[in-house]
Design a protein around this motif. Structure first.
Motif, PDB file in Angstrom:
ATOM      1  N   GLY A  92       0.346  19.053   5.948  1.00 29.70           N
ATOM      2  CA  GLY A  92      -0.511  19.688   4.805  1.00 29.70           C
ATOM      3  C   GLY A  92      -0.633  21.144   4.973  1.00 29.70           C
ATOM      4  O   GLY A  92      -1.511  21.859   4.920  1.00 29.70           O
ATOM      5  N   TRP A  93       0.801  21.930   5.250  1.00 25.39           N
ATOM      6  CA  TRP A  93       0.785  23.236   5.499  1.00 25.39           C
ATOM      7  C   TRP A  93       1.481  23.906   4.375  1.00 25.39           C
ATOM      8  O   TRP A  93       2.162  23.457   3.517  1.00 25.39           O
ATOM      9  CB  TRP A  93       1.592  23.412   6.610  1.00 25.39           C
ATOM     10  CG  TRP A  93       1.331  22.859   7.804  1.00 25.39           C
ATOM     11  CD1 TRP A  93       1.526  21.206   8.243  1.00 25.39           C
ATOM     12  CD2 TRP A  93       0.581  23.116   9.000  1.00 25.39           C
ATOM     13  NE1 TRP A  93       1.081  21.067   9.352  1.00 25.39           N
ATOM     14  CE2 TRP A  93       0.713  22.053  10.045  1.00 25.39           C
ATOM     15  CE3 TRP A  93       0.064  24.328   9.470  1.00 25.39           C
ATOM     16  CZ2 TRP A  93      -0.212  22.054  11.101  1.00 25.39           C
ATOM     17  CZ3 TRP A  93      -0.501  24.558  10.655  1.00 25.39           C
ATOM     18  CH2 TRP A  93      -0.572  23.587  11.418  1.00 25.39           C
ATOM     19  N   THR A  94       0.830  25.048   4.102  1.00 24.87           N
ATOM     20  CA  THR A  94       1.319  26.195   3.166  1.00 24.87           C
ATOM     21  C   THR A  94       2.134  27.186   4.238  1.00 24.87           C
ATOM     22  O   THR A  94       1.461  28.050   4.755  1.00 24.87           O
ATOM     23  CB  THR A  94       0.589  26.965   2.406  1.00 24.87           C
ATOM     24  OG1 THR A  94      -0.066  25.833   1.562  1.00 24.87           O
ATOM     25  CG2 THR A  94       1.145  28.079   1.618  1.00 24.87           C
ATOM     26  N   THR A  95       3.645  27.189   4.058  1.00 22.14           N
ATOM     27  CA  THR A  95       4.429  27.794   5.162  1.00 22.14           C
ATOM     28  C   THR A  95       5.315  28.787   4.597  1.00 22.14           C
ATOM     29  O   THR A  95       5.972  28.429   3.451  1.00 22.14           O
ATOM     30  CB  THR A  95       4.768  26.724   6.403  1.00 22.14           C
ATOM     31  OG1 THR A  95       3.870  26.029   6.825  1.00 22.14           O
ATOM     32  CG2 THR A  95       5.829  27.826   7.192  1.00 22.14           C
ATOM     33  N   SER A  96       6.002  29.812   5.001  1.00 23.66           N
ATOM     34  CA  SER A  96       6.902  30.648   4.505  1.00 23.66           C
ATOM     35  C   SER A  96       8.248  29.811   4.418  1.00 23.66           C
ATOM     36  O   SER A  96       8.478  28.881   5.250  1.00 23.66           O
ATOM     37  CB  SER A  96       7.354  31.613   5.612  1.00 23.66           C
ATOM     38  OG  SER A  96       6.235  32.513   5.777  1.00 23.66           O
ATOM     39  N   VAL A 154       8.961  25.729  -2.201  1.00 19.38           N
ATOM     40  CA  VAL A 154       7.569  25.869  -1.310  1.00 19.38           C
ATOM     41  C   VAL A 154       7.094  24.247  -1.052  1.00 19.38           C
ATOM     42  O   VAL A 154       7.336  23.510  -1.647  1.00 19.38           O
ATOM     43  CB  VAL A 154       6.396  26.244  -2.078  1.00 19.38           C
ATOM     44  CG1 VAL A 154       6.815  27.786  -2.550  1.00 19.38           C
ATOM     45  CG2 VAL A 154       6.229  25.704  -3.405  1.00 19.38           C
ATOM     46  N   ARG A 155       6.584  24.347   0.334  1.00 20.83           N
ATOM     47  CA  ARG A 155       6.115  23.006   0.574  1.00 20.83           C
ATOM     48  C   ARG A 155       4.622  23.119   1.004  1.00 20.83           C
ATOM     49  O   ARG A 155       4.312  24.237   1.790  1.00 20.83           O
ATOM     50  CB  ARG A 155       6.991  22.122   1.796  1.00 20.83           C
ATOM     51  CG  ARG A 155       8.193  22.057   1.144  1.00 20.83           C
ATOM     52  CD  ARG A 155       9.194  21.648   2.418  1.00 20.83           C
ATOM     53  NE  ARG A 155      10.266  21.158   2.048  1.00 20.83           N
ATOM     54  CZ  ARG A 155      11.484  21.800   1.818  1.00 20.83           C
ATOM     55  NH1 ARG A 155      11.764  23.146   1.826  1.00 20.83           N
ATOM     56  NH2 ARG A 155      12.825  21.530   1.333  1.00 20.83           N
ATOM     57  N   ASP A 156       3.608  22.117   0.508  1.00 18.49           N
ATOM     58  CA  ASP A 156       2.409  22.362   0.845  1.00 18.49           C
ATOM     59  C   ASP A 156       1.696  20.645   1.197  1.00 18.49           C
ATOM     60  O   ASP A 156       2.730  19.571   1.220  1.00 18.49           O
ATOM     61  CB  ASP A 156       1.498  23.221   0.191  1.00 18.49           C
ATOM     62  CG  ASP A 156       1.696  22.782  -1.312  1.00 18.49           C
ATOM     63  OD1 ASP A 156       1.692  21.720  -1.578  1.00 18.49           O
ATOM     64  OD2 ASP A 156       1.513  23.695  -1.943  1.00 18.49           O
ATOM     65  N   GLY A 157       0.635  20.571   1.118  1.00 13.25           N
ATOM     66  CA  GLY A 157       0.141  19.102   0.999  1.00 13.25           C
ATOM     67  C   GLY A 157       0.483  18.316   0.117  1.00 13.25           C
ATOM     68  O   GLY A 157       0.396  17.052  -0.108  1.00 13.25           O
ATOM     69  N   GLY A 158       0.757  19.014  -1.154  1.00 14.16           N
ATOM     70  CA  GLY A 158       1.174  18.323  -2.350  1.00 14.16           C
ATOM     71  C   GLY A 158       2.727  18.000  -2.168  1.00 14.16           C
ATOM     72  O   GLY A 158       3.213  17.344  -3.394  1.00 14.16           O
ATOM     73  N   GLY A 159       3.422  18.348  -1.226  1.00 15.01           N
ATOM     74  CA  GLY A 159       4.830  18.021  -1.201  1.00 15.01           C
ATOM     75  C   GLY A 159       5.596  19.157  -1.678  1.00 15.01           C
ATOM     76  O   GLY A 159       5.491  20.436  -2.322  1.00 15.01           O
ATOM     77  N   SER A 208       0.676  14.409  -8.944  1.00 15.34           N
ATOM     78  CA  SER A 208      -0.124  15.839  -9.404  1.00 15.34           C
ATOM     79  C   SER A 208      -0.814  15.924  -8.106  1.00 15.34           C
ATOM     80  O   SER A 208      -1.326  15.227  -7.369  1.00 15.34           O
ATOM     81  CB  SER A 208      -1.028  15.464 -10.686  1.00 15.34           C
ATOM     82  OG  SER A 208      -1.971  16.611 -10.911  1.00 15.34           O
ATOM     83  N   ALA A 209      -1.148  17.446  -8.043  1.00 20.41           N
ATOM     84  CA  ALA A 209      -1.859  18.024  -6.589  1.00 20.41           C
ATOM     85  C   ALA A 209      -2.493  19.253  -7.303  1.00 20.41           C
ATOM     86  O   ALA A 209      -1.784  20.135  -7.846  1.00 20.41           O
ATOM     87  CB  ALA A 209      -0.820  18.266  -5.449  1.00 20.41           C
ATOM     88  N   PRO A 210      -3.546  19.458  -6.916  1.00 21.16           N
ATOM     89  CA  PRO A 210      -4.248  20.955  -7.227  1.00 21.16           C
ATOM     90  C   PRO A 210      -3.576  22.205  -6.394  1.00 21.16           C
ATOM     91  O   PRO A 210      -3.175  21.563  -5.331  1.00 21.16           O
ATOM     92  CB  PRO A 210      -5.731  20.503  -7.003  1.00 21.16           C
ATOM     93  CG  PRO A 210      -5.639  19.391  -5.686  1.00 21.16           C
ATOM     94  CD  PRO A 210      -4.600  18.537  -6.129  1.00 21.16           C
ATOM     95  N   GLY A 211      -3.820  22.920  -6.855  1.00 28.58           N
ATOM     96  CA  GLY A 211      -3.344  24.259  -5.964  1.00 28.58           C
ATOM     97  C   GLY A 211      -4.236  24.560  -4.884  1.00 28.58           C
ATOM     98  O   GLY A 211      -5.342  24.484  -4.743  1.00 28.58           O
ATOM     99  N   PRO A 212      -3.465  24.698  -3.721  1.00 34.61           N
ATOM    100  CA  PRO A 212      -4.305  25.054  -2.442  1.00 34.61           C
ATOM    101  C   PRO A 212      -5.008  26.409  -2.461  1.00 34.61           C
ATOM    102  O   PRO A 212      -4.518  27.254  -3.353  1.00 34.61           O
ATOM    103  CB  PRO A 212      -3.148  25.064  -1.446  1.00 34.61           C
ATOM    104  CG  PRO A 212      -2.062  25.412  -2.147  1.00 34.61           C
ATOM    105  CD  PRO A 212      -2.001  24.748  -3.545  1.00 34.61           C
ATOM    106  N   PRO A 213      -6.018  26.534  -1.718  1.00 32.48           N
ATOM    107  CA  PRO A 213      -6.778  27.928  -1.807  1.00 32.48           C
ATOM    108  C   PRO A 213      -6.053  28.909  -1.218  1.00 32.48           C
ATOM    109  O   PRO A 213      -6.652  30.278  -0.880  1.00 32.48           O
ATOM    110  CB  PRO A 213      -8.069  27.569  -1.207  1.00 32.48           C
ATOM    111  CG  PRO A 213      -7.859  26.276  -0.156  1.00 32.48           C
ATOM    112  CD  PRO A 213      -6.724  25.674  -0.826  1.00 32.48           C
TER     113      PRO A 213
END
Length: 373
Positions: free
Chosen positions: A7-11, A77-82, A150-155
């Motif tokens: 569940g990361w938002t990473t470079s 981009v990769r985050d908790g929503g894939g 579907s996934a909400p945008g992370p903060p």
């Protein structure tokens, strides 16, 4: 943990992000080719690939026709929503005088991205726009691969751009949001500026990111920073900042080494957070953690010294409280120093406004061709 999972938002890694100057009509074809390569890596094809190509081409065409110093950042981009595909547009004017009207199909404006904006918003799974007359426009559009939930945008959202002439950025960031606890949800945010530029600086920065991903959560920012300090000992080192943003507790806990700038930005003022002098991975004073009050609706911003600290969100009416990617893009454009790696990470503490658009499923196949300009 693999820096591209969880569940990361990473470079984005090198090769997952491309920066394209869009200052003449021929640039649109190059944007279309480059975003097609990234899209196909994520499994886009058929109608959905055509939608991505259309949106990116419209954005590039209008940048070239109307904007000054237009650029697009194309990235995976990769985050908790894939994984998702994203483009970010920035320019330095002339801006859009009436943003709601510019979204109307068939409306043409002398400002950036007028005709075609409505179609870009419909085609994207999520998009956002911020514009100021005589200053410029920032816009982003995000596309999920076919079949993705579907996934909400992370903060939180960040941007990292290498110095001109380098393919790898010596700055890197990561952020992750914990589950609900007795104190509510917490966003941990780290930004590292590896010493120098190029591959060796990138290696140092990614050592810090890897340390963050290995640290059990929840942890104190000082503990995350100590782990990064140890991991970076085999590299040239760098500057690192770690923040734990706790909106329910109205608190930010922070620890840093070196000259990564860290700010809490509220409606009326911004407050800097203190790092200790030194180089992570080499030598530093004793690591200290501080707690700071977090005003309602504030945003927490970390950035490398590739951005000047002479910026104020109060000079950007209506930007505070918007999507974190819009905040990061506006700061990178307005405060970025072009002779250095540049990175910025923004964490918001209130929901994005209705001006940040999420596509509903019933418009998923709505493709309308618009001309440029």
């Amino acid at each position: 943990m693999d820096p591209l999972t969880g569940g990361w938002t990473t470079s984005p890694l090198a090769g997952d992000s491309l920066r394209v100057r869009v200052e003449e009509p021929s640039a649109a074809a190059g944007v279309r080719r480059r975003i097609t390569v990234l899209a196909e890596r994520l499994g886009f094809g058929g109608e959905r690939l055509g939608q991505v190509q259309l949106a990116a081409t419209e954005a590039a065409t209008n940048l070239a026709a109307h904007a000054r110093e237009g650029e697009m950042l194309l990235r995976i981009v990769r985050d908790g929503g894939g994984p998702a595909l994203e483009f970010v547009c920035v320019d330095r004017g002339p801006g859009i005088a009436d943003v709601p009207v510019s979204r109307t199909d068939g409306y043409s404006t002398g400002g950036t991205l007028g005709l075609g904006l409505g179609s870009i918003e419909r085609l994207a799974d999520r998009s956002g726009l911020y514009s100021r007359p005589r200053v410029g426009t920032v816009l982003y559009a995000r596309f999920r691969p076919p079949g993705s939930p579907s996934a909400p945008g992370p903060p939180m959202a960040g941007l990292a751009v290498p110095i001109d002439g380098e393919d790898e950025c010596g700055d890197a960031y990561t952020a992750w949001e914990t589950g609900d606890t007795a104190d509510g949800r917490t966003v941990y945010a780290m930004l590292c500026d590896g010493l120098g530029h190029g591959p060796l600086a990138a290696r140092a920065a990614w050592a810090a990111i890897g340390a963050a991903h290995e640290t059990p959560s929840p942890s104190r920012p000082a503990d995350v920073l100590r782990h990064a300090h140890r991991r970076m000992a085999a590299t040239r080192g760098g500057a690192v900042a770690v923040a734990a943003v706790e909106p329910a507790a109205r608190r930010v806990r922070f620890a840093g080494i070196g000259n990564v700038a860290a700010w809490i930005v509220g409606p009326e003022r911004r407050h800097g957070m203190i790092s200790v002098p030194g180089i992570a991975g080499a030598h530093t004073e004793r690591i200290r953690e501080h707690a700071y009050p977090l005003p309602p609706g504030a945003v927490v911003v970390l950035h490398s010294d590739g951005l000047t600290s002479r910026w104020r969100l109060t000079d950007q009416p209506g930007l505070l409280g918007r999507d974190p990617l819009l905040i990061a893009a506006a700061l990178l454009r307005d405060a970025g120093i072009r002779h250095d790696d540049r990175s910025v990470l923004a964490v918001t503490t209130s929901a994005a406004t209705a001006s940040d658009v999420t596509r509903s499923d019933d418009t998923a196949s709505d493709v309308t061709r618009f001309g440029g300009g």
